[in-house]
Design a protein around this motif. Sequence first.
Motif, mmCIF file in Angstrom:
data_model
loop_
_atom_site.group_PDB
_atom_site.id
_atom_site.type_symbol
_atom_site.label_atom_id
_atom_site.label_comp_id
_atom_site.label_asym_id
_atom_site.label_seq_id
_atom_site.Cartn_x
_atom_site.Cartn_y
_atom_site.Cartn_z
ATOM 1 N N ARG A 87 65.197 78.616 -25.763
ATOM 2 C CA ARG A 87 66.112 77.695 -26.444
ATOM 3 C C ARG A 87 67.497 77.881 -25.860
ATOM 4 O O ARG A 87 68.033 77.027 -25.174
ATOM 5 C CB ARG A 87 66.097 77.995 -27.954
ATOM 6 C CG ARG A 87 67.087 77.224 -28.784
ATOM 7 C CD ARG A 87 67.033 77.701 -30.246
ATOM 8 N NE ARG A 87 67.360 79.109 -30.385
ATOM 9 C CZ ARG A 87 68.525 79.581 -30.820
ATOM 10 N NH1 ARG A 87 69.480 78.739 -31.162
ATOM 11 N NH2 ARG A 87 68.751 80.879 -30.906
ATOM 12 N N ALA A 203 63.297 74.206 -32.068
ATOM 13 C CA ALA A 203 64.429 74.070 -31.150
ATOM 14 C C ALA A 203 64.035 74.674 -29.807
ATOM 15 O O ALA A 203 63.671 75.853 -29.730
ATOM 16 C CB ALA A 203 65.657 74.772 -31.711
ATOM 17 N N GLU A 206 67.738 74.139 -25.380
ATOM 18 C CA GLU A 206 69.092 73.657 -25.671
ATOM 19 C C GLU A 206 70.085 74.025 -24.571
ATOM 20 O O GLU A 206 71.165 73.449 -24.495
ATOM 21 C CB GLU A 206 69.563 74.196 -27.020
ATOM 22 C CG GLU A 206 68.779 73.620 -28.201
ATOM 23 C CD GLU A 206 69.300 74.096 -29.539
ATOM 24 O OE1 GLU A 206 70.244 74.928 -29.564
ATOM 25 O OE2 GLU A 206 68.774 73.641 -30.571
ATOM 26 N N PHE A 232 62.028 79.147 -33.249
ATOM 27 C CA PHE A 232 63.159 78.663 -34.044
ATOM 28 C C PHE A 232 62.764 77.317 -34.652
ATOM 29 O O PHE A 232 62.762 76.300 -33.967
ATOM 30 C CB PHE A 232 64.355 78.529 -33.091
ATOM 31 C CG PHE A 232 65.657 78.096 -33.685
ATOM 32 C CD1 PHE A 232 65.806 76.854 -34.270
ATOM 33 C CD2 PHE A 232 66.772 78.919 -33.603
ATOM 34 C CE1 PHE A 232 67.024 76.436 -34.769
ATOM 35 C CE2 PHE A 232 67.998 78.511 -34.094
ATOM 36 C CZ PHE A 232 68.121 77.262 -34.687
ATOM 37 N N LYS A 234 63.748 74.207 -36.567
ATOM 38 C CA LYS A 234 65.080 73.633 -36.719
ATOM 39 C C LYS A 234 65.180 72.809 -37.994
ATOM 40 O O LYS A 234 64.250 72.103 -38.393
ATOM 41 C CB LYS A 234 65.444 72.793 -35.500
ATOM 42 C CG LYS A 234 64.457 71.689 -35.141
ATOM 43 C CD LYS A 234 64.858 71.031 -33.828
ATOM 44 C CE LYS A 234 63.872 69.925 -33.440
ATOM 45 N NZ LYS A 234 64.230 69.293 -32.164
ATOM 46 N N ALA A 253 69.880 75.436 -41.579
ATOM 47 C CA ALA A 253 69.867 74.930 -40.208
ATOM 48 C C ALA A 253 68.659 75.431 -39.432
ATOM 49 O O ALA A 253 68.331 74.869 -38.384
ATOM 50 C CB ALA A 253 71.149 75.351 -39.491
ATOM 51 N N LEU A 254 68.008 76.463 -39.936
ATOM 52 C CA LEU A 254 67.004 77.111 -39.095
ATOM 53 C C LEU A 254 66.106 78.045 -39.914
ATOM 54 O O LEU A 254 66.476 78.512 -40.998
ATOM 55 C CB LEU A 254 67.677 77.964 -38.018
ATOM 56 C CG LEU A 254 68.368 79.256 -38.476
ATOM 57 C CD1 LEU A 254 68.520 80.214 -37.310
ATOM 58 C CD2 LEU A 254 69.735 79.015 -39.104
ATOM 59 N N THR A 271 67.219 82.982 -42.009
ATOM 60 C CA THR A 271 67.273 81.617 -42.538
ATOM 61 C C THR A 271 68.144 81.484 -43.781
ATOM 62 O O THR A 271 68.723 80.440 -44.019
ATOM 63 C CB THR A 271 65.853 81.102 -42.857
ATOM 64 O OG1 THR A 271 65.943 79.850 -43.539
ATOM 65 C CG2 THR A 271 65.080 82.074 -43.729
ATOM 66 N N ARG A 369 76.090 74.965 -31.937
ATOM 67 C CA ARG A 369 75.533 75.829 -30.898
ATOM 68 C C ARG A 369 75.909 75.237 -29.538
ATOM 69 O O ARG A 369 75.479 74.138 -29.198
ATOM 70 C CB ARG A 369 74.008 75.935 -31.022
ATOM 71 C CG ARG A 369 73.523 76.449 -32.353
ATOM 72 C CD ARG A 369 72.030 76.771 -32.349
ATOM 73 N NE ARG A 369 71.167 75.612 -32.182
ATOM 74 C CZ ARG A 369 70.675 74.871 -33.175
ATOM 75 N NH1 ARG A 369 71.007 75.150 -34.430
ATOM 76 N NH2 ARG A 369 69.867 73.856 -32.933
#
Length: 465
Positions: A87, A203, A206, A232, A234, A253-254, A271, A369
């Motif tokens: 990621r 995710a 990225e 991850f 998302k 978010a995660l 989390t 991020r």
Amino acid sequence: MQAWDTEVLVIGAGAAGVAAAVTAARRGLDVTLVESGSMPGGELLTGMAIDGALNGCGEWVVGGFATELLDECKRLGGYIGALNDWRLIHYVCYDPEIMKLAVANLLARHGVKLLLHTFAYDVEHEHGRVKAVHILNKQGRTRITAPLFIDASGDGDIAAMAGASYLSGENGQYQPLSLMFRLANVNTGDLLDFLAREPEHFALGESDAIRGGRSDQEIAQEVKKQGHPTVFLKGDGPLLARAIEAGELYPTALIMIQPTSTEKREVCLNTTRVANIDATRTSELSTVLEPLSKQIEICTNFMRKRVPGFEHAVLSGLAQRIGIRETRRIACDETLSQEDVLSARKRRDGIGKGSHHVDIHQDGIGQLRIPVEGGGSYDIPWGCLLPKGLDNLAVAGRCLSADRPAHGSVRVMGPCMAMGQAAATAASLLLAEQGRSAETGFRAMDIAQLRQALASDGAILEGTH
């Protein structure tokens, strides 16, 4: 009041403080390490993997003390290794129960004087120098004197009490507090099959340096090939978005999943979140335990019900403390900037490296991020550890001087250990040259000499992207 004298006083036994204390003691100094909690190690013990020790290209950017610590973890049978999340970053994964032993072993092996259950509550300072720190524990109050002090408290407590200026959060906003937890009896194969089958929930890629032109499906296969549950989920992916909308899961978010033990089939989950709490205010900090604990219960049930591989998972451990991402950023001679981080800036006055992306968790499902250019690393200037107006105090860890985006990168454990090692190495060189004279101060440190000593002790200062 009792009296205690030492050559270097380190406040805070998290990643930065343990690195500082062990380094100073290994270099021959009399070191006292003060920790308010019941065990040294801080975030190293929560189950969270070490971020920022490798860059996005997979190169190690932190060595020295970190290598010694991980070698001890490996000797004890608790080391998993460096893993790519495919990621943004690489992690260093291990069993936090074994890490407890590794940290304790290194402190004892090098002769660090450790004071647990002990609070620093006052600072004597005059003419830009810290004269003494007052501590409190069940034996009463003690005045500790030293020529040099290292503030690794995370919150910059000593620097703030000594009058240093600082910034805290941004306009009343603070990154969320979290409580890490672990689930055992997880079927890694089923989880990775789910990833390969439905990568849209995860995710991936990225960072262009990690994506390398691959599709999500191709990247998912790389994660599966790695064989470890380093994934991850998302918050804006279909699985979590549906659950949040239905009230089955709190806004997040995660759900970060990282391995902690292959033998126990155990993973750590990152989390839980409660945002915009000033964690230097104990009354505020104490209120978040209940909602964070409730989120753990909710998430555990969600994972069992909705995520393949977790059908028979059992709660196996909680972090020993609430995780804090940001409080005070002490004003120092230099300030690490977002541009420094994202451009992978290298410097002649660098005393350690960082590589984590700009990472600012927000309320609800929000998270910023931004990857470091080219999957590289940046240098942390020595001046970021030197509080303005104070000569014999250095900060190390997340209370260094950085703007908020840069802080979102450099606050993680890898660079924190590098900063601790650097501050302690400087202390040993200064005391060897100047003794305990009243003039001894961190600004007298010759940067070239410090960098040479750090490199000789295994720190990584050159040769990485």
